[in-house]
Enzyme design. Structure first.
Site, PDB file in Angstrom:
ATOM      1  N   VAL A 112      58.544   3.004  82.894  1.00  0.00           N
ATOM      2  CA  VAL A 112      58.877   2.981  84.325  1.00  0.00           C
ATOM      3  C   VAL A 112      60.225   3.684  84.476  1.00  0.00           C
ATOM      4  CG1 VAL A 112      59.303   1.562  86.349  1.00  0.00           C
ATOM      5  CG2 VAL A 112      57.616   0.819  84.654  1.00  0.00           C
TER       6      VAL A 112
ATOM      7  N   HIS B 182      65.589  -5.226  79.727  1.00  0.00           N
ATOM      8  CA  HIS B 182      64.668  -6.276  79.318  1.00  0.00           C
ATOM      9  C   HIS B 182      65.525  -7.444  78.829  1.00  0.00           C
ATOM     10  CE1 HIS B 182      60.893  -3.792  78.986  1.00  0.00           C
ATOM     11  NE2 HIS B 182      61.785  -2.822  78.896  1.00  0.00           N
TER      12      HIS B 182
ATOM     13  N   ARG C 223      60.060 -11.478  86.491  1.00  0.00           N
ATOM     14  CA  ARG C 223      59.369 -11.653  85.208  1.00  0.00           C
ATOM     15  C   ARG C 223      58.491 -10.442  84.895  1.00  0.00           C
ATOM     16  NH1 ARG C 223      60.659 -16.524  83.415  1.00  0.00           N
ATOM     17  NH2 ARG C 223      61.228 -18.067  84.985  1.00  0.00           N
ATOM     18  N   ASP C 224      58.534 -10.026  83.615  1.00  0.00           N
ATOM     19  CA  ASP C 224      57.690  -8.918  83.169  1.00  0.00           C
ATOM     20  C   ASP C 224      56.224  -9.341  83.255  1.00  0.00           C
ATOM     21  OD1 ASP C 224      58.317  -6.244  81.148  1.00  0.00           O
ATOM     22  OD2 ASP C 224      56.269  -7.034  81.244  1.00  0.00           O
ATOM     23  N   ILE C 225      55.381  -8.427  83.691  1.00  0.00           N
ATOM     24  CA  ILE C 225      53.960  -8.725  83.865  1.00  0.00           C
ATOM     25  C   ILE C 225      53.248  -8.877  82.515  1.00  0.00           C
ATOM     26  CG2 ILE C 225      52.995  -6.370  83.909  1.00  0.00           C
ATOM     27  CD1 ILE C 225      51.568  -7.182  86.533  1.00  0.00           C
TER      28      ILE C 225
ATOM     29  N   HIS D 170      65.992  -0.406  83.706  1.00  0.00           N
ATOM     30  CA  HIS D 170      65.806  -1.855  83.704  1.00  0.00           C
ATOM     31  C   HIS D 170      66.234  -2.405  82.361  1.00  0.00           C
ATOM     32  CE1 HIS D 170      62.094   0.300  82.673  1.00  0.00           C
ATOM     33  NE2 HIS D 170      61.872  -0.646  81.766  1.00  0.00           N
TER      34      HIS D 170
ATOM     35  N   ASN E 186      65.343   0.724  77.361  1.00  0.00           N
ATOM     36  CA  ASN E 186      64.720   1.891  76.760  1.00  0.00           C
ATOM     37  C   ASN E 186      65.078   3.133  77.566  1.00  0.00           C
ATOM     38  OD1 ASN E 186      63.293   0.382  74.750  1.00  0.00           O
ATOM     39  ND2 ASN E 186      61.810  -0.232  76.312  1.00  0.00           N
TER      40      ASN E 186
END
Ligand code: 5GP
Length: 114
Positions: free
Chosen positions: A96, A102, A29-31, A100, A87
């Protein structure tokens, strides 16, 4: 020691809410979630950006999408719909430097994005 943030998550050097794992892929999970469901799907092997993907890594990158498919089914939002986005570089807001996807779900998502 691992170098980037996501390598540290793969190595369990920093905690994350992991929701899916295979030999080659990890999802957590994204922070700072931008939707009710916001999951990051990464290859365990570091690839800095889309520009750095090698031809021989096509299967690995495809596995990120298979992970998105499987998570959507497992968490019950496959039929409602969801968005996957990666991205690349500064203009896209990549923060980052470890690719990745999303995975965003749980509400209607506007298009085009900002
Ligand atoms: P980018 O802007 O590079 O496409 O996305 C990076 C994402 O990583 C952001 O959505 C951000 O909230 C997320 N993120 C940054 N640091 C951490 C962290 O330590 N843990 C988790 N789970 N997500 C993070």
């Amino acid at each position: 020691m691992s170098e980037d943030l996501f390598e540290k998550i793969v190595a369990r050097e920093i905690p994350a809410d992991i929701v899916y794992e295979t030999d080659s892929v990890l999802a957590f999970r994204d922070i700072n979630p931008q939707a009710p469901i916001h999951i990051l799907i990464i290859p365990k092997q570091k690839i800095r950006t889309i520009n750095d993907i090698a031809d021989g890594q096509a299967t690995l990158v495809g596995e990120l999408y298979l992970a998105a498919r499987d998570i959507a089914k497992q968490q019950g939002f496959a039929e409602d719909g969801y968005r996957v986005v990666m991205n690349c570089g500064e203009n896209a807001g990549q923060a980052v430097w470890h690719i990745h996807l999303h995975l965003l779900a749980g509400r209607p998502l506007a298009w085009p994005p900002g």
